[in-house]
Design an enzyme around this catalytic site. Structure first.
Site: not given
Ligand code: NGO
Length: 544
Positions: A357-358
């Protein structure tokens, strides 16, 4: 209500696959129960005591208003011969009853056939409730009988029985002189789950939770028939598992957490102990090593994992998206292979979650190539790949499981690739979302999620283009940026986790908020007996 917009202060985010915001299908009003199958609680009206308060609601339950079964000091628990798991379940039940009904816990017998009168009989055999996890539970004044095709079904039948017992039995130290009649209503239940993946995730990276706290969460999951514990073992703020071939990961990368506290990590022995504890309760641990982003703790521990060869400092804030492994270096893949090999060998379950993710520091091609290489490593180590929904941008092999979290992103890309999806929509079941604006703990980037919001949606209609066959199940993540202690985690998980369990286990046509909230209200007393910290949402009619 996208994460980047709403997190403004906390998080700078961008996604590798910049999917356009797409309309999220709104779940329609849940159909009401057909009269013949209506749960007794539904007829009793919203505030009246329900005839039973079993969560998740069983596929079929008939409560007989006549006499039920009463545990006496002579009640015995009978397990079938030749099955260690069934025997363990029988002993678990005896220990659970403890001294609630008499001066000592019920005796456990191993029997070749029916257990006789005044017996709780656990039996393995053919039952109409099909599948690996189904069971039948029959309670009459003479006996209690749980029948299942496999041990998991026996365990779930016993958890249902547990919920039919008075809440005071949950107290750990009920003494013999406090014992009182422990009765169960006469019921006939045939039950089987809707989904095979009924998960909960703990973020032990942002704030570390010790082994006992994780076991406690496992116990609470078991009460609601959840069967996957996803452990988010690494992130920017902390690496939480010992890797013998890369020891600095845990030693240095695990030495702090959000806010600068001491952090911590699981030794391999401790991790194996958690896996075994969960497995005994029919819960499969799904380990996650988040990559290529969310890796500052690893990058800080080994300079060679950085493209510039320099280790950054440890990180104790809560921004995301700034870190990435050096995807062009071979050492990165040797590192990943070692980590997957060591964790894979300690994990009895078939899954390895690679995060994904991200990531905002890689381009789309770099990201896709990385995912494909890691997919091959995980598969070569004999594990099934699980990843956050961003990984659907890469070529995915059969059997991969994609975990959908972004409310505005539809799973169509993943489904078109023939993979299965786990639904974790952040605006419904991210347990770190605040209940309402005055909630102290948690975040609000996906909105405020009070108990009815977390419950009132259906996996099949949540996103466009999903089929029931494409849904592996449902999982509730609990991210820990703002949660420092177990009681903080519990405060955010309860009551919402019980609703997640029902969404994952029970059929859509069995569920309405008005009926559910009455059953849920009865669980307040159970949580109080267990010492669970929970949010007394005014939307729920809490019992005594
Ligand atoms: C997102 C992020 C996390 C955060 C979270 C907080 C995902 C999959 N990546 O979810 O790093 O902690 O939100 O709500």
């Amino acid at each position: 209500m996208t994460r980047p917009a709403a997190l403004a202060l906390f998080v700078a985010v961008s996604f590798v696959s910049c999917a356009k915001p797409v309309r999220v299908a709104q779940p329609g009003p849940a159909p009401s129960l057909p009269a013949a199958e209506a749960a007794p609680g539904a007829r009793a009206g919203a505030q009246a005591a329900p005839a039973h308060a079993v969560i998740p609601i069983p596929a079929s339950i008939v409560v007989d208003p006549g006499a039920g079964f009463v545990f006496t000091p002579e009640t015995r628990i009978a397990a079938p011969a030749g099955d260690d798991q069934a025997l363990w379940i029988a002993k678990w039940l005896a220990a659970f009853i403890g001294q609630a009904a008499g001066p000592k816990p019920p005796d456990v017998l191993v029997v070749g056939g029916p257990g006789g009168a005044n017996t709780v009989e656990l039996a393995l055999g053919g039952v109409a409730a099909a599948g690996d996890e189904g069971y039948e539970l029959t309670v009459t004044p003479e006996r209690v009988r749980v029948v299942a095709g496999r041990a998991a079904g026996l365990f779930y039948g016993v958890q249902t029985l547990r919920q039919l017992l008075p809440a005071f039995v949950e107290h750990e130290a009920v003494l013999a002189d406090q014992s009182r009649p422990v009765s169960v209503p006469a019921v006939r239940i045939a039950d089987t789950p809707r989904y095979g993946w009924r998960g909960a995730m703990l973020d032990v990276s942002r704030h570390f939770l010790g082994v006992d706290a994780v076991k406690r969460y496992i116990d609470l999951m078991a009460l609601y028939k959840l069967n996957r514990l996803h452990l988010h073992l690494s992130d920017d703020q902390g690496w939480r598992i010992e890797i013998k071939s890369w020891p600095n990961l845990a030693k240095h990368g695990g030495s702090t957490q959000v806010g600068g506290g001491p952090g911590g990590y699981y030794t391999q022995e401790q991790y194996a102990d958690i896996v075994a504890y969960a497995q005994q309760r029919f819960i499969t641990v799904v380990p996650e090593i988040d990559m290529p982003g969310h890796t500052n703790a690893a990058l800080a521990s080994y300079p060679e994992l950085n493209c510039n060869g320099q280790a950054p400092p440890l990180y104790t804030g809560i921004e995301v998206g700034f870190s990435a492994l050096c995807v062009d270096k071979d050492v990165t893949y040797r590192f990943i292979d070692d980590v997957v090999r060591e964790i894979g060998a300690l994990t009895t379950g078939p899954y390895f979650h690679m995060g994904g993710d991200e990531v905002k520091t890689l381009n789309e091609a770099q990201y896709a190539q990385f995912v494909e290489r890691v997919q091959a490593i995980v598969q070569a180590r004999g594990k099934t790949v699980v990843g956050w929904d961003e990984i659907a941008a890469a070529r995915l092999g059969p059997g991969v499981i994609v975990q959908h979290w972004r409310p505005e992103n539809v799973p169509a890309a993943a489904v078109a690739k023939g993979v299965k999806v786990i639904l974790s929509p952040a605006n419904k079941i991210y347990l770190d979302m605040k209940y309402h604006p005055a909630t102290i703990l948690g975040l609000n980037w996906a909105g405020y999620v009070d108990v009815p919001d977390a419950y009132s949606w259906d996996p099949l209609t949540m996103f466009q283009g999903l089929t029931e066959a494409a849904i592996a199940g449902v999982e509730a993540p609990l991210w820990a940026e703002t949660l420092a202690h177990l009681h903080d985690f519990e405060q955010m998980a309860f009551p919402r986790l019980a609703g997640v369990a029902e969404i994952a286990w029970s059929r859509a046509d069995q569920r309405t908020w008005d009926e559910y909230k009455v059953r849920l209200g009865a669980h307040g007393a159970r949580w109080t007996s267990l010492g669970v910290t929970f949010y007394r949402s005014p939307t729920v009619p809490w019992g005594q």
